[in-house]
Design an enzyme around this catalytic site. Structure first.
Site, PDB file in Angstrom:
ATOM      1  N   CYS A  28      22.120  16.994  13.104  1.00 54.97           N
ATOM      2  CA  CYS A  28      21.279  17.555  14.164  1.00 54.97           C
ATOM      3  C   CYS A  28      21.874  18.865  14.659  1.00 54.97           C
ATOM      4  CB  CYS A  28      21.204  16.594  15.355  1.00 54.97           C
ATOM      5  SG  CYS A  28      20.258  15.135  15.016  1.00 54.97           S
ATOM      6  N   GLU A  31      14.292  22.725   5.199  1.00 54.51           N
ATOM      7  CA  GLU A  31      15.098  21.578   4.804  1.00 54.51           C
ATOM      8  C   GLU A  31      14.459  20.247   5.147  1.00 54.51           C
ATOM      9  OE1 GLU A  31      17.390  23.688   7.174  1.00 54.51           O
ATOM     10  OE2 GLU A  31      19.194  23.893   5.955  1.00 54.51           O
TER      11      GLU A  31
END
Ligand code: SF4
Length: 352
Positions: free
Chosen positions: A342, A99
């Site tokens: 995150c 990603e």
């Protein structure tokens, strides 16, 4: 999966490296030729150079035979409706999926690109979805550069920074990450200032010492999350291999070599790492080493996972941290709805 082609990829070559390759076929090739080929490739589609035609043909042929210039496939782009973070699911030629994230910055119309450095991760931090994947493989430099190029191509404004904070521990893949960062910082390709490139690490002390010895110009973020040895060893198992005192010594070496104020990332988990013991341990560990402390809400999608601290707990922790006399910032970690935040990257498709 099919193995990756062993030819060097154009995306990750420096001008000098490409020139050396070209000269094995075209002895009259110059640095300008190499620079123009790299710049044209980076600005695809429609690779063009303004060399005289016979030279151009020769150079293009040499380039095509001596390097590879394939790309990543974008499998999916999904935009978080809350904050505009865009997650890109990318597939490499061997089938590996990873990603990158396009991050809107506060500066009007500017963006940063969050890049993965590995497929999965070997570090096993217990609050991180990538860590639960285990390490599948390192990404090659060209895959990181190409991810950057693709995201920039789609960004609706200027891309002014890059952060290696996606899947993986960047310093576990040191050589390829440094090669990618150098390519992204080249003025005629990535065009990102070196000090606008950030590398995040859980604290691989030997690699930090190497970073210091090589005086790398990139910004560092050390994901600390706890300064209490036993707690950190449970949350970030790498602490069992490299102790906190070893990490602190390596951070001091980076500061001495680069004079940068290091950023410490602190993933805040309710009832886990917001106590007085953490503040005392931070003080004992770092003393007056200049730091910037970024508080980041934990992003744990598991029903029984770690929970974010309520405002009151967070405010009390911030107050306690004042004793350190270091800047403390609450950092927004966006894209949560699309699992782009995150700690949430796990190469999953949005919507099946
Ligand atoms: S937080 Fe970073 S280093 Fe830790 S498991 Fe996740 S990706 Fe790896």
């Amino acid at each position: 999966m099919t193995p990756l082609d062993p030819l060097p990829h154009l995306a990750a070559l420096s001008e000098a490296e490409l020139l050396a390759l070209l000269r094995t076929r075209v002895p009259t090739a110059t640095p300008t030729h190499a620079r123009r080929l790299l710049a044209a490739w980076f600005a695809r589609p429609g690779v063009k150079t303004d060399q005289p035609k016979p030279v151009r043909r020769e150079l293009h042929q040499a380039c095509a035979e001596l390097t590879r210039s394939d790309t990543l496939q974008i499998i999916e782009m999904s935009t978080d409706p809350d904050d505009g973070f865009v997650k890109y699911l990318l597939r490499s030629p061997d089938g590996a999926v990873h990603e990158a994230v396009q991050i809107p910055l506060q500066a009007e119309g500017c963006f940063s690109v969050c890049l993965s450095s590995q497929v999965g991760c070997a570090m096993g931090c217990v609050f991180c979805a990538t860590g639960r994947l285990g390490l599948q493989r390192h990404l090659q430099a060209w895959e990181m550069v190409e991810a950057f190029r693709l995201v920039r191509l789609h960004a609706p404004g200027r891309v002014s920074g890059a952060v290696f904070m996606g899947q993986g521990e960047p310093l576990h893949n040191y050589d390829e990450v440094m090669r990618a960062a150098a390519a992204i910082a080249q003025p005629y390709t990535g065009r990102i200032a070196a000090d606008a490139i950030t590398i995040s690490t859980v604290g691989l002390a030997p690699q930090l010492l190497r970073f210091a010895a090589e005086k790398r110009p990139y910004r560092l973020v050390v994901s600390l999350t706890s300064a209490v040895e036993e707690r950190r060893a449970q949350l970030l198992p790498i602490t069992q291999k490299h102790s906190l005192s070893e990490l602190a010594a390596a951070m001091r070496a980076v500061h001495a070599a680069t004079r940068q104020r290091l950023t410490v990332a602190w993933v805040v988990m309710a009832g886990v790492n917001t106590g007085d013991d953490e503040v005392a341990a931070l003080q004992a560990l770092f003393g007056d080493l200049p730091l910037r402390i970024n508080l980041i809400d934990v992003n744990d999608a598991r029903p029984d996972g770690f929970v974010r601290a309520e405002a009151e707990e967070l405010a009390a922790f911030r107050d306690r941290l004042q004793v350190l006399r270091q800047p403390v910032v609450r950092r927004y970690s966006g894209g949560r709805q699309r699992h782009a935040a995150c700690g949430m990257l796990a190469a999953t498709r949005w919507g099946g």
